[in-house]
Design a protein around this motif. Structure first.
Motif, PDB file in Angstrom:
ATOM      1  N   GLY A   1       0.638  -1.291   0.086  1.00 26.47           N
ATOM      2  CA  GLY A   1      -0.054  -0.049   0.256  1.00 26.47           C
ATOM      3  C   GLY A   1       0.856   1.186   0.156  1.00 26.47           C
ATOM      4  N   LEU A   2       2.109   1.160  -0.442  1.00 28.38           N
ATOM      5  CA  LEU A   2       3.199   2.323  -0.463  1.00 28.38           C
ATOM      6  C   LEU A   2       2.528   3.370  -1.548  1.00 28.38           C
ATOM      7  CD1 LEU A   2       6.576   0.909   0.196  1.00 28.38           C
ATOM      8  CD2 LEU A   2       4.733   1.828   1.547  1.00 28.38           C
ATOM      9  N   ARG A   3       2.613   4.610  -1.260  1.00 24.19           N
ATOM     10  CA  ARG A   3       2.462   5.847  -2.193  1.00 24.19           C
ATOM     11  C   ARG A   3       3.606   5.977  -3.110  1.00 24.19           C
ATOM     12  NH1 ARG A   3       1.403   8.208   3.158  1.00 24.19           N
ATOM     13  NH2 ARG A   3      -0.769   8.642   3.448  1.00 24.19           N
ATOM     14  N   ALA A   4       3.595   6.337  -4.358  1.00 30.78           N
ATOM     15  CA  ALA A   4       4.749   6.610  -5.107  1.00 30.78           C
ATOM     16  C   ALA A   4       5.911   7.083  -4.474  1.00 30.78           C
ATOM     17  CB  ALA A   4       4.323   7.529  -6.290  1.00 30.78           C
ATOM     18  N   CYS A   5       5.730   8.275  -3.813  1.00 21.45           N
ATOM     19  CA  CYS A   5       6.644   8.935  -3.016  1.00 21.45           C
ATOM     20  C   CYS A   5       7.476   7.884  -2.030  1.00 21.45           C
ATOM     21  CB  CYS A   5       6.304  10.296  -2.116  1.00 21.45           C
ATOM     22  SG  CYS A   5       4.960  10.008  -0.939  1.00 21.45           S
ATOM     23  N   GLU A   6       6.703   7.254  -1.186  1.00 20.26           N
ATOM     24  CA  GLU A   6       7.225   6.083  -0.445  1.00 20.26           C
ATOM     25  C   GLU A   6       8.075   5.131  -1.083  1.00 20.26           C
ATOM     26  OE1 GLU A   6       3.781   6.948   2.950  1.00 20.26           O
ATOM     27  OE2 GLU A   6       3.492   5.263   1.455  1.00 20.26           O
ATOM     28  N   ILE A   7       7.772   4.592  -2.319  1.00 17.33           N
ATOM     29  CA  ILE A   7       8.143   3.886  -3.193  1.00 17.33           C
ATOM     30  C   ILE A   7       9.803   4.380  -3.220  1.00 17.33           C
ATOM     31  CG2 ILE A   7       8.450   2.445  -5.176  1.00 17.33           C
ATOM     32  CD1 ILE A   7       5.359   2.104  -4.948  1.00 17.33           C
ATOM     33  N   ALA A   8       9.604   5.659  -3.924  1.00 20.76           N
ATOM     34  CA  ALA A   8      10.850   6.272  -4.201  1.00 20.76           C
ATOM     35  C   ALA A   8      11.805   6.566  -3.152  1.00 20.76           C
ATOM     36  CB  ALA A   8      10.492   7.660  -4.869  1.00 20.76           C
ATOM     37  N   ARG A   9      11.238   6.805  -1.862  1.00 22.05           N
ATOM     38  CA  ARG A   9      12.110   7.007  -0.752  1.00 22.05           C
ATOM     39  C   ARG A   9      12.644   5.682  -0.009  1.00 22.05           C
ATOM     40  NH1 ARG A   9       7.807  11.437   0.923  1.00 22.05           N
ATOM     41  NH2 ARG A   9       8.638  13.140  -0.547  1.00 22.05           N
ATOM     42  N   LEU A  10      12.085   4.630  -0.205  1.00 22.66           N
ATOM     43  CA  LEU A  10      12.565   3.493   0.478  1.00 22.66           C
ATOM     44  C   LEU A  10      13.851   3.000  -0.031  1.00 22.66           C
ATOM     45  CD1 LEU A  10      10.761   1.252   1.938  1.00 22.66           C
ATOM     46  CD2 LEU A  10      10.606  -0.001   0.055  1.00 22.66           C
ATOM     47  N   THR A  11      14.410   2.608   1.469  1.00 27.51           N
ATOM     48  CA  THR A  11      15.922   2.298   1.333  1.00 27.51           C
ATOM     49  C   THR A  11      16.121   0.682   1.740  1.00 27.51           C
ATOM     50  OG1 THR A  11      16.518   2.760   3.590  1.00 27.51           O
ATOM     51  CG2 THR A  11      16.798   4.425   1.572  1.00 27.51           C
TER      52      THR A  11
ATOM     53  N   ASN B   1       9.221   8.350   9.160  1.00 24.18           N
ATOM     54  CA  ASN B   1       8.374   9.596   8.909  1.00 24.18           C
ATOM     55  C   ASN B   1       9.260  10.520   7.772  1.00 24.18           C
ATOM     56  OD1 ASN B   1       6.341   8.989  11.094  1.00 24.18           O
ATOM     57  ND2 ASN B   1       7.454  10.599  12.480  1.00 24.18           N
ATOM     58  N   ARG B   2      10.179  10.576   8.119  1.00 17.50           N
ATOM     59  CA  ARG B   2      10.957  11.288   6.781  1.00 17.50           C
ATOM     60  C   ARG B   2      10.736  10.558   5.557  1.00 17.50           C
ATOM     61  NH1 ARG B   2      15.008   8.088   8.886  1.00 17.50           N
ATOM     62  NH2 ARG B   2      16.004   7.017   7.353  1.00 17.50           N
ATOM     63  N   ALA B   3      10.346   9.409   5.473  1.00 14.03           N
ATOM     64  CA  ALA B   3      10.091   8.792   4.179  1.00 14.03           C
ATOM     65  C   ALA B   3       8.519   8.801   3.611  1.00 14.03           C
ATOM     66  CB  ALA B   3      10.811   7.235   4.196  1.00 14.03           C
TER      67      ALA B   3
ATOM     68  N   GLY C   1       4.960   7.750   9.201  1.00 14.35           N
ATOM     69  CA  GLY C   1       5.842   6.708   9.259  1.00 14.35           C
ATOM     70  C   GLY C   1       4.921   5.517   9.873  1.00 14.35           C
ATOM     71  N   ARG C   2       5.465   4.169   9.579  1.00 13.05           N
ATOM     72  CA  ARG C   2       4.602   3.176  10.108  1.00 13.05           C
ATOM     73  C   ARG C   2       5.411   1.878   9.751  1.00 13.05           C
ATOM     74  NH1 ARG C   2       2.908   5.330   5.476  1.00 13.05           N
ATOM     75  NH2 ARG C   2       2.325   4.046   3.856  1.00 13.05           N
ATOM     76  N   ARG C   3       5.117   0.884  10.548  1.00 16.10           N
ATOM     77  CA  ARG C   3       5.543  -0.540  10.325  1.00 16.10           C
ATOM     78  C   ARG C   3       4.592  -1.335   9.694  1.00 16.10           C
ATOM     79  NH1 ARG C   3       7.262  -2.520  15.753  1.00 16.10           N
ATOM     80  NH2 ARG C   3       9.154  -1.632  14.938  1.00 16.10           N
TER      81      ARG C   3
ATOM     82  N   VAL D   1      -6.471  -1.085   9.188  1.00 14.19           N
ATOM     83  CA  VAL D   1      -6.161  -0.640   7.965  1.00 14.19           C
ATOM     84  C   VAL D   1      -5.802   0.786   7.794  1.00 14.19           C
ATOM     85  CG1 VAL D   1      -7.049  -0.453   5.526  1.00 14.19           C
ATOM     86  CG2 VAL D   1      -7.901  -2.396   6.979  1.00 14.19           C
ATOM     87  N   GLN D   2      -6.224   1.563   8.421  1.00 19.70           N
ATOM     88  CA  GLN D   2      -5.921   3.249   8.743  1.00 19.70           C
ATOM     89  C   GLN D   2      -4.422   3.128   9.143  1.00 19.70           C
ATOM     90  OE1 GLN D   2      -7.829   5.208  11.628  1.00 19.70           O
ATOM     91  NE2 GLN D   2      -6.714   7.083  11.322  1.00 19.70           N
ATOM     92  N   ILE D   3      -4.083   2.545  10.192  1.00 24.26           N
ATOM     93  CA  ILE D   3      -2.610   2.460  10.545  1.00 24.26           C
ATOM     94  C   ILE D   3      -1.462   1.943   9.480  1.00 24.26           C
ATOM     95  CG2 ILE D   3      -1.181   1.394  12.148  1.00 24.26           C
ATOM     96  CD1 ILE D   3      -3.443   1.505  14.278  1.00 24.26           C
ATOM     97  N   LEU D   4      -2.181   0.706   8.935  1.00 22.78           N
ATOM     98  CA  LEU D   4      -1.354   0.256   7.715  1.00 22.78           C
ATOM     99  C   LEU D   4      -0.644   1.245   6.899  1.00 22.78           C
ATOM    100  CD1 LEU D   4      -2.301  -3.454   7.279  1.00 22.78           C
ATOM    101  CD2 LEU D   4      -0.244  -2.696   8.082  1.00 22.78           C
ATOM    102  N   VAL D   5      -1.975   1.949   6.141  1.00 26.21           N
ATOM    103  CA  VAL D   5      -1.726   2.972   5.049  1.00 26.21           C
ATOM    104  C   VAL D   5      -1.087   4.352   5.570  1.00 26.21           C
ATOM    105  CG1 VAL D   5      -3.038   1.597   3.503  1.00 26.21           C
ATOM    106  CG2 VAL D   5      -4.199   3.543   4.934  1.00 26.21           C
ATOM    107  N   GLY D   6      -1.132   4.764   6.760  1.00 22.59           N
ATOM    108  CA  GLY D   6      -0.614   5.945   7.410  1.00 22.59           C
ATOM    109  C   GLY D   6      -1.680   6.975   7.498  1.00 22.59           C
ATOM    110  N   HIS D   7      -3.062   6.930   7.305  1.00 20.76           N
ATOM    111  CA  HIS D   7      -3.906   7.967   7.239  1.00 20.76           C
ATOM    112  C   HIS D   7      -4.065   8.445   8.627  1.00 20.76           C
ATOM    113  CE1 HIS D   7      -5.814   6.275   3.129  1.00 20.76           C
ATOM    114  NE2 HIS D   7      -4.901   6.972   3.018  1.00 20.76           N
ATOM    115  N   ARG D   8      -4.046   9.670   8.534  1.00 19.65           N
ATOM    116  CA  ARG D   8      -4.577  10.141  10.026  1.00 19.65           C
ATOM    117  C   ARG D   8      -6.222  10.084  10.413  1.00 19.65           C
ATOM    118  NH1 ARG D   8      -0.963  15.741   9.867  1.00 19.65           N
ATOM    119  NH2 ARG D   8       1.045  14.504   9.989  1.00 19.65           N
TER     120      ARG D   8
END
Length: 191
Positions: free
Chosen positions: A41-51, A70-72, A78-80, A161-168
């Motif tokens: 469920g990663l966003r495009a920006c999260e895929i790009a920032r994943l190390t 959080n920075r990514a 940020g989440r697990r 689900v909310q926690i997994l995808v990082g929605h407030r």
């Protein structure tokens, strides 16, 4: 696609995308990009920032969770995220070619891909597959919809689900969930 909700992918769409990816020169990278979207469920920006540090354990092996700081993540969300077995297998294959702890998804020139490059990568994929209404957000919507449909069986709730995808907001998560007339019929019959 501007102003429209990204289409949720069906199982056949995902299999087609992965088959298409397997025929590309960058087959392993392509598969991981798709799976990070539909299985994490990663966003495009999260895929790009994943190390690699975010997906490996202390021994450098692919872990069982993505530790997205959080920075990514978008807006410090940020989440697990537990790593789906299919995604984990694809990461292990891609890791064999990795030379350092840098980005998981590298451009053809070897550097990190930008979020815009990931968005464009998905646009190109869906155009090649002639999947109308799909965007880089389709995999994320697919993940949320599938998770919402399975969460009760796993003993969880929409909050999980909310926690997994990082929605407030749970309201944001609910907006991602695609309805199913078949499921609605089964639900009413079960009452």
């Amino acid at each position: 696609m501007i102003g429209q909700t990204a289409k949720v992918l069906g199982g056949a769409d995902i299999r087609r995308a992965l088959r298409h990816a397997s025929r590309r020169r960058d087959a392993q990278r392509s598969a991981v990009i798709i799976l990070l979207s539909v299985k994490a469920g990663l966003r495009a920006c999260e895929i790009a920032r994943l190390t690699w540090r975010m997906v490996t354990d202390t021994r450098g092996r692919v872990a069982t969770t993505i530790e997205l700081p959080n920075r990514a993540a978008k807006m410090g969300s940020g989440r697990r995220i537990p790593i789906h077995p299919t995604l984990r297998s694809a990461l292990v294959k891609l890791q064999c070619g990795a030379t350092d702890c840098g980005p998981v998804i590298r451009s053809q020139r070897g550097g990190a891909m930008t979020p815009d490059a990931i968005v464009n990568w998905f646009a190109s994929l869906y155009r090649e597959l002639e999947l109308q209404g799909c965007s880089s957000h389709s995999g994320r919507r697919t993940f949320v919809t599938q998770a919402a449909r399975q969460v009760g069986k796993a003993g969880g709730s929409l909050r999980d689900v909310q926690i997994l995808v990082g929605h407030r907001s749970l309201k944001t998560t609910q907006g991602y969930i695609d309805g199913s007339e078949d499921a609605q019929r089964r639900l009413v019959r079960s009452l």
